[in-house]
Design a protein around this motif. Structure first.
Motif, PDB file in Angstrom:
ATOM      1  N   ARG A 190       5.995   1.663 -12.856  1.00  0.00           N
ATOM      2  CA  ARG A 190       5.267   2.674 -12.100  1.00  0.00           C
ATOM      3  C   ARG A 190       3.756   2.427 -12.118  1.00  0.00           C
ATOM      4  O   ARG A 190       3.024   3.024 -11.335  1.00  0.00           O
ATOM      5  N   ILE A 236       6.074   7.105  -7.533  1.00  0.00           N
ATOM      6  CA  ILE A 236       5.712   6.312  -6.356  1.00  0.00           C
ATOM      7  C   ILE A 236       6.451   6.880  -5.157  1.00  0.00           C
ATOM      8  O   ILE A 236       7.648   7.159  -5.241  1.00  0.00           O
ATOM      9  N   ASP A 237       5.735   7.088  -4.080  1.00  0.00           N
ATOM     10  CA  ASP A 237       6.384   7.474  -2.833  1.00  0.00           C
ATOM     11  C   ASP A 237       5.698   6.692  -1.711  1.00  0.00           C
ATOM     12  O   ASP A 237       4.550   6.962  -1.371  1.00  0.00           O
ATOM     13  N   THR A 238       6.427   5.721  -1.180  1.00  0.00           N
ATOM     14  CA  THR A 238       5.828   4.830  -0.179  1.00  0.00           C
ATOM     15  C   THR A 238       5.525   5.569   1.117  1.00  0.00           C
ATOM     16  O   THR A 238       4.873   5.033   2.007  1.00  0.00           O
ATOM     17  N   ARG A 239       5.998   6.809   1.253  1.00  0.00           N
ATOM     18  CA  ARG A 239       5.748   7.558   2.495  1.00  0.00           C
ATOM     19  C   ARG A 239       4.344   8.144   2.532  1.00  0.00           C
ATOM     20  O   ARG A 239       3.867   8.545   3.586  1.00  0.00           O
ATOM     21  N   GLY A 256       2.463   3.393  -1.843  1.00  0.00           N
ATOM     22  CA  GLY A 256       2.937   2.042  -2.104  1.00  0.00           C
ATOM     23  C   GLY A 256       1.801   1.027  -2.148  1.00  0.00           C
ATOM     24  O   GLY A 256       2.018  -0.158  -2.382  1.00  0.00           O
ATOM     25  N   ASN A 257       0.588   1.509  -1.932  1.00  0.00           N
ATOM     26  CA  ASN A 257      -0.563   0.617  -1.824  1.00  0.00           C
ATOM     27  C   ASN A 257      -1.279   0.504  -3.180  1.00  0.00           C
ATOM     28  O   ASN A 257      -1.769   1.506  -3.691  1.00  0.00           O
TER      29      ASN A 257
END
Lengths: 306, 293
Positions: free
Chosen positions: A137, A226-229, A286-287
């Motif tokens: 994470r 983490i939430d890539t959205r 996600g960056n």
């Protein structure tokens, strides 16, 4: 290389005496009886009749734990007090130190009945902040970003918590931060100039100043997600059961702890902790370049919401 | 069918595995609606967090070889710690063995069966390029490389453990030519045409008792337009940062005809013509034209 003499170091709040130079732990003047003793000796490749085993860990009927990596690196851990390192392991000091400060420390501290968070911990102002979450994470990376801003490291990956005087206290552990090369680069380090903890493994070692020897009052627990959205990181205060569930995401090796006798105590300790210390979720995008914003949100958690 | 605990849903990436997993999950819940962002749907691929927790080791300190050697032990531990009679595990690995010769996907009590979802590699190339946000030629390189490893240990932390993929052809062969675990092959294109029949075969293969009404409900709950509407409304956690299209992008077959150059088509059929022919993606006469054989 092993030393002939022994050294005393502060190991998650305990006096550890070892014939090895464990330089990422605060040194102590040698005195009195050690809480934990490390010796070099014979460690069998397997236990005779383990009650639980896998390629890395075997638990014996007497609660002794064999920790193993490859053919040569073996540790026998007993009663939360003694570690025997296999003689052949001392030629691989990087691996010995990596395991001793990580997996073996987890076994020792669970045997002692301690509360361990799966967290990297830094001191912000006069409070400790534990950045918690499962592997991958970015706990160490965020801790390293805060250390780069001048905040003191307290421990990496394992955060031992003690209760005293009606408060929760974070106990200093190992200051060495294990970083993936990309994270090292983001923080301004050239990965090739940093040592690797294990030969042939990409992770790098960053050893900032040694942590203080005194426990620091825990001011916040930050659960990293983490939430890539998402377009930008988000922080939210957690309350009720969701603050500490699933416990496996907050505790260090909860299942192993339960196998070592911490069946009821772990959850009780965690409930008590959540009553004393505010818990936040901090969700990354996600960056990987959102690090400075994440650091800002960690710092403001200790000031906005005391 | 054995009483094994795991139903492996296997495919090369971007072959409809996520869709299949949602469909079977819905079927196992009597055809209930699916939340594409629910953790029950996302979980399934072996992760560092699982290896830490179930084997007690600091898995992010392990080398790829050490992780590979411990995968069967991880699968045993996962099976032993879950009381559900059937767990669906999404898998992108090829069928592989540890250095000591142990199958990564342990037969017997661990594995009830595997479903191998296969898709036209020309469509995969287009879809995978959008998913990863890289050029199609780069993806064709990966698909032709026997050494390809998904989530390899390189420069940055990952949640998923390294997964040996191999080339598209060797991936398919590895699962279809092993005899340890019973495999059912489903073509993605057949799922698209009419999901009910393939889903019924999957259920029978994994020992899931179903009724026609449940099958119909599961198919309706996981129609492409339903899933893609959810992604438009709420996003999708499995979509990679840097992807150049939604995860549920087209849900169609044959878009390669408009998107690949002749040179790219030739490269794919040259690399994979034999397996493509075996699964009806290429006729024997086309293969002869491509390879000169």
């Amino acid at each position: 290389m092993p030393c002939r003499h022994t050294e005393d170091r502060l190991f998650y709040g305990y006096r550890l005496r070892a014939p090895l130079p464990l330089t990422s732990l605060p040194p102590l003047p040698q005195a009195g009886v050690a809480d934990i003793t490390v010796v070099v000796g014979d460690v069998p490749p397997h236990l005779a009749a383990p009650i639980w085993s896998n390629p890395f860990i075997e638990i014996g009927e007497d609660g002794g734990v064999l920790v193993r990596l490859g053919d040569d690196v073996r540790f026998m851990v007993r009663d939360g007090r003694q570690v025997v390192i296999n003689g052949t392991a001392t030629s691989s000091m990087g691996e010995v130190e990596t395991l001793l400060l990580g997996t073996v420390a987890g076994v020792l501290l669970h045997q002692r009945g301690d509360l361990l968070l799966h967290a990297s911990c830094v001191v912000i102002g006069d409070r400790a902040v534990a950045i918690a979450g499962p592997s991958g994470r970015g706990k160490s990376t965020l801790a390293a970003a805060l250390v780069a801003q001048g905040h003191a490291p307290l421990s990496d990956d394992i955060c031992r918590v003690r209760f005293a005087d009606g408060c929760a206290w974070a106990v200093p552990g190992s200051a060495r931060l294990r970083l993936w090369p990309d994270a090292a680069r983001t923080l301004g380090h050239a990965p090739e100039t940093l040592a690797t903890g294990r030969p042939g493994h990409p992770k790098r070692l960053l050893v900032p100043l040694l942590p203080s020897v005194a426990p620091v009052r825990l001011g916040a627990i930050i659960r990293l997600r983490i939430d890539t959205r998402l377009d930008a990181p988000r922080r939210a205060r957690l309350s009720g059961p969701v603050a500490i569930m699933p416990a496996e995401d907050v505790l260090y090796r909860a299942r192993l702890g339960r196998r070592l006798g911490r069946r009821i105590g772990l959850f009780q300790d965690l409930t008590r902790l959540a009553a004393l210390v505010p818990v936040f979720s901090l969700t990354r995008t996600g960056n990987p370049t959102d690090l400075s914003e994440l650091a800002r949100l960690v710092i403001s958690a200790t000031t906005d919401d005391p | 069918m054995t009483e094994g605990r795991f139903g492996w849903l296997v495919s090369y990436p971007k072959s409809g595995n996520t869709w299949l997993k949602m469909m079977v999950s819905s079927l196992m819940s009597d055809g209930a609606p699916v939340d594409i962002n629910a953790m029950t749907v996302k979980t399934g691929i072996a992760s560092f967090a699982e290896m830490d927790e179930f084997l007690g080791i600091e898995s992010s300190e392990l080398t790829e070889l050490e992780i590979a050697a411990a995968r069967p032990a991880l699968h045993r531990a996962l099976a032993a710690n879950d009381t559900r009679p059937l767990q669906l595990r999404k898998v992108h690995d090829r069928f592989w063995h540890t250095p000591t010769g142990e199958a990564a996907f342990t037969p017997g009590l661990i594995s009830r069966g595997a479903v191998y979802l296969i898709r036209d590699p020309r469509d995969i190339a287009v879809s995978y390029a959008h998913h990863r946000g890289v050029g199609i030629d780069r993806i064709i390189d990966l698909m032709g490389d026997d050494g390809t490893v998904l989530a390899a240990l390189t420069e940055r932390p990952k949640e998923q453990l390294p997964q040996p993929l191999g080339s598209w052809s060797s991936h398919a062969r590895s699962w279809l030519e092993q005899s340890d675990i019973p495999v059912l092959v489903i073509r993605y294109e057949d799922m698209l045409r009419d999901p009910s029949a393939p889903l019924a075969r999957v259920a029978a293969h994994l020992g899931i008792e179903t009724t026609t009404a449940q099958l119909r409900a599961a198919v309706t709950a996981t129609r492409f337009d339903v899933l893609s509407a959810q992604e438009r409304a709420h996003g999708f956690r499995e979509r990679l940062t840097g992807a150049t299209a939604p995860f549920f992008r087209e849900g169609s077959a044959g878009s390669w005809r408009d998107q690949l150059s002749m040179a790219q088509i030739r490269r794919i059929t040259g690399d994979h013509g034999e397996v493509m022919t075996r699964f009806g993606y290429l006729h024997a006469d086309q293969l002869a034209l491509t390879t000169g054989r």
